[in-house]
Design a protein around this motif. Structure first.
Motif, short mmCIF file in Angstrom:
data_model
loop_
_atom_site.label_atom_id
_atom_site.label_comp_id
_atom_site.label_asym_id
_atom_site.label_seq_id
_atom_site.Cartn_x
_atom_site.Cartn_y
_atom_site.Cartn_z
N GLU A 50 4.45 -14.91 1.05
CA GLU A 50 3.99 -15.10 -0.33
C GLU A 50 4.42 -13.75 -0.90
O GLU A 50 4.23 -13.54 -2.26
N LEU A 51 4.79 -12.66 -0.41
CA LEU A 51 4.92 -11.25 -0.93
C LEU A 51 6.33 -11.52 -1.83
O LEU A 51 7.18 -12.25 -1.42
N THR A 52 6.26 -10.95 -2.85
CA THR A 52 7.39 -10.91 -3.86
C THR A 52 7.83 -9.47 -4.12
O THR A 52 7.09 -8.40 -4.16
N GLU A 53 9.09 -9.45 -4.69
CA GLU A 53 9.72 -8.18 -5.11
C GLU A 53 8.69 -7.69 -6.28
O GLU A 53 8.60 -6.50 -6.32
N GLU A 54 8.33 -8.44 -7.13
CA GLU A 54 7.29 -8.04 -8.22
C GLU A 54 6.07 -7.32 -7.67
O GLU A 54 5.54 -6.44 -8.46
N ILE A 55 5.51 -8.01 -6.65
CA ILE A 55 4.04 -7.48 -6.33
C ILE A 55 4.43 -6.04 -5.67
O ILE A 55 3.58 -4.94 -5.82
N ILE A 56 5.56 -5.77 -4.85
CA ILE A 56 5.81 -4.30 -4.27
C ILE A 56 6.10 -3.32 -5.45
O ILE A 56 5.56 -2.50 -5.64
N LEU A 57 6.93 -3.91 -6.62
CA LEU A 57 7.03 -2.95 -7.77
C LEU A 57 5.68 -2.73 -8.44
O LEU A 57 5.50 -1.48 -8.57
N GLN A 58 4.97 -3.58 -8.29
CA GLN A 58 3.51 -3.44 -8.83
C GLN A 58 2.94 -2.40 -8.17
O GLN A 58 1.91 -1.61 -8.71
N ALA A 59 3.03 -2.36 -6.85
CA ALA A 59 2.31 -1.50 -5.97
C ALA A 59 2.70 0.10 -6.28
O ALA A 59 1.77 0.81 -6.34
N PHE A 60 3.93 0.18 -6.39
CA PHE A 60 4.27 1.30 -6.77
C PHE A 60 3.82 1.93 -8.20
O PHE A 60 3.66 3.12 -8.43
N ASP A 61 3.94 0.99 -9.07
CA ASP A 61 3.41 1.35 -10.53
C ASP A 61 1.91 1.56 -10.31
O ASP A 61 1.62 2.83 -10.94
N LYS A 62 1.13 1.01 -9.68
CA LYS A 62 -0.26 1.31 -9.40
C LYS A 62 -0.51 2.76 -8.99
O LYS A 62 -1.50 3.30 -9.14
N LEU A 63 0.34 3.03 -7.91
CA LEU A 63 0.16 4.38 -7.32
C LEU A 63 0.55 5.61 -8.33
O LEU A 63 0.24 6.50 -8.07
N GLU A 64 1.20 5.19 -9.50
CA GLU A 64 1.02 6.18 -10.35
C GLU A 64 -0.07 6.59 -11.02
O GLU A 64 -0.36 8.08 -11.37
N ARG A 65 -1.06 5.81 -11.00
CA ARG A 65 -2.33 6.24 -11.53
C ARG A 65 -3.26 6.07 -10.41
O ARG A 65 -4.62 6.16 -10.97
N ASN A 66 -3.08 5.98 -9.31
CA ASN A 66 -4.32 5.68 -8.21
C ASN A 66 -3.73 6.47 -6.92
O ASN A 66 -2.74 6.72 -6.66
N ASP A 67 -4.83 7.00 -6.27
CA ASP A 67 -4.15 7.48 -4.89
C ASP A 67 -3.83 6.64 -3.87
O ASP A 67 -2.73 7.03 -3.32
N VAL A 68 -4.57 5.25 -3.90
CA VAL A 68 -4.02 4.52 -2.85
C VAL A 68 -3.95 3.01 -3.62
O VAL A 68 -4.62 2.70 -4.49
N VAL A 69 -3.15 2.28 -2.85
CA VAL A 69 -2.94 0.92 -3.32
C VAL A 69 -2.95 -0.04 -2.06
O VAL A 69 -2.33 0.49 -0.92
N ILE A 70 -3.57 -1.24 -2.21
CA ILE A 70 -3.65 -2.12 -1.13
C ILE A 70 -3.48 -3.47 -1.55
O ILE A 70 -3.93 -3.79 -2.66
N GLY A 71 -2.85 -4.09 -0.65
CA GLY A 71 -2.61 -5.56 -0.58
C GLY A 71 -3.44 -6.32 0.32
O GLY A 71 -3.12 -6.22 1.38
N PRO A 72 -4.57 -6.73 -0.26
CA PRO A 72 -5.61 -7.45 0.74
C PRO A 72 -4.87 -8.79 1.17
O PRO A 72 -4.38 -9.53 0.43
N ALA A 73 -5.04 -8.92 2.59
CA ALA A 73 -4.73 -10.26 3.23
C ALA A 73 -5.84 -11.13 3.11
O ALA A 73 -7.10 -10.72 3.43
N GLN A 74 -5.69 -12.59 3.28
CA GLN A 74 -6.82 -13.34 3.42
C GLN A 74 -7.50 -13.18 4.72
O GLN A 74 -8.60 -13.61 4.93
N ASP A 75 -7.13 -12.94 5.69
CA ASP A 75 -7.68 -12.53 6.96
C ASP A 75 -8.51 -11.53 7.03
O ASP A 75 -9.09 -11.13 8.26
N GLY A 76 -8.62 -10.47 6.20
CA GLY A 76 -9.25 -9.41 6.04
C GLY A 76 -8.58 -8.21 6.57
O GLY A 76 -9.22 -7.20 6.66
N GLY A 77 -7.40 -8.24 6.59
CA GLY A 77 -6.40 -7.12 6.82
C GLY A 77 -5.97 -6.68 5.56
O GLY A 77 -6.38 -7.05 4.46
N TYR A 78 -4.64 -6.21 5.39
CA TYR A 78 -3.81 -5.91 4.40
C TYR A 78 -2.42 -6.16 4.66
O TYR A 78 -1.91 -5.95 5.78
#
Length: 198
Positions: free
Chosen positions: A109-137
């Motif tokens: 389900e991961l997309t190019e857009e979500i990965i770009l979003q991750a780097f975008d969020k890192l501009e304004r945050n220390d850490v970014v996480i993509g949560p997985a449904q199973d309790g991991g990431y």
């Protein structure tokens, strides 16, 4: 130099060595087929990204699509997943990268857009996480190495994400979350790749 780096952890395509939990219910041959679909998907979504990309193989560098100049190639080192990820992040920051994200090759389900979003969020945050449904990431990104993320974890269990969020809180860091997605680890997860018949 591009200061953004995407680390991609993959397993070598060896019969009986990939998707072992899935293989327990659908057999090793089908599990390998599923993994090849996941690898192809991961390749397709990462190739166009305007960041540096490094593929870390589980055991050895093999001849495949993940080759220079589009991907740097390495072999994972460490006893468990935590050690292997920490070593990859250490290498990245030592090399001078300022924003580093890591993904595996289990999330269709991961997309190019979500990965770009991750780097975008890192501009304004220390850490970014993509949560997985199973309790991991399915994605972890940071600008400074925090070793606590990789220690004392029961990998492949539902405690990984909450324990990591606690580490972030304890360090006084800010975190941004991405959409929750499903890693393909068990037979029930195959619904996320339903356009393929297994």
């Amino acid at each position: 130099m591009n200061k953004k780096l995407l680390l991609i952890f993959v397993k070598n395509e060896v019969f009986g060595k990939v998707k072992t939990r899935l293989a327990a219910s659908i057999g090793e041959e089908k599990a390998l087929q599923v993994y090849k679909v996941l690898l192809k998907r991961t390749y397709e979504i990462t190739l166009p990204l305007p960041v540096t990309k490094a593929v870390y193989y589980s055991d050895f560098i093999q001849e495949d699509n993940w080759s220079p100049p589009f991907y740097d190639n390495y072999v994972q080192s460490g006893q468990d997943l935590g050690e292997r990820m920490q070593h990859a992040f250490e290498q990245a920051f030592t090399a001078g990268y300022e924003q580093v994200c890591i993904i595996g090759s289990d999330c269709y389900e991961l997309t190019e857009e979500i990965i770009l979003q991750a780097f975008d969020k890192l501009e304004r945050n220390d850490v970014v996480i993509g949560p997985a449904q199973d309790g991991g990431y399915y994605l972890l990104g940071m600008k400074v190495l925090n070793e606590s993320f990789f220690k004392g974890k029961k990998w492949s269990t539902d405690s990984v994400l909450p324990d990591t969020l606690n580490n972030i809180k304890a360090a006084g860091q800010t975190v941004a979350l991405l959409p929750e997605l499903t890693d393909v680890d068990e037979e029930k997860d195959l619904i996320t790749i339903r356009e393929h018949n297994f």
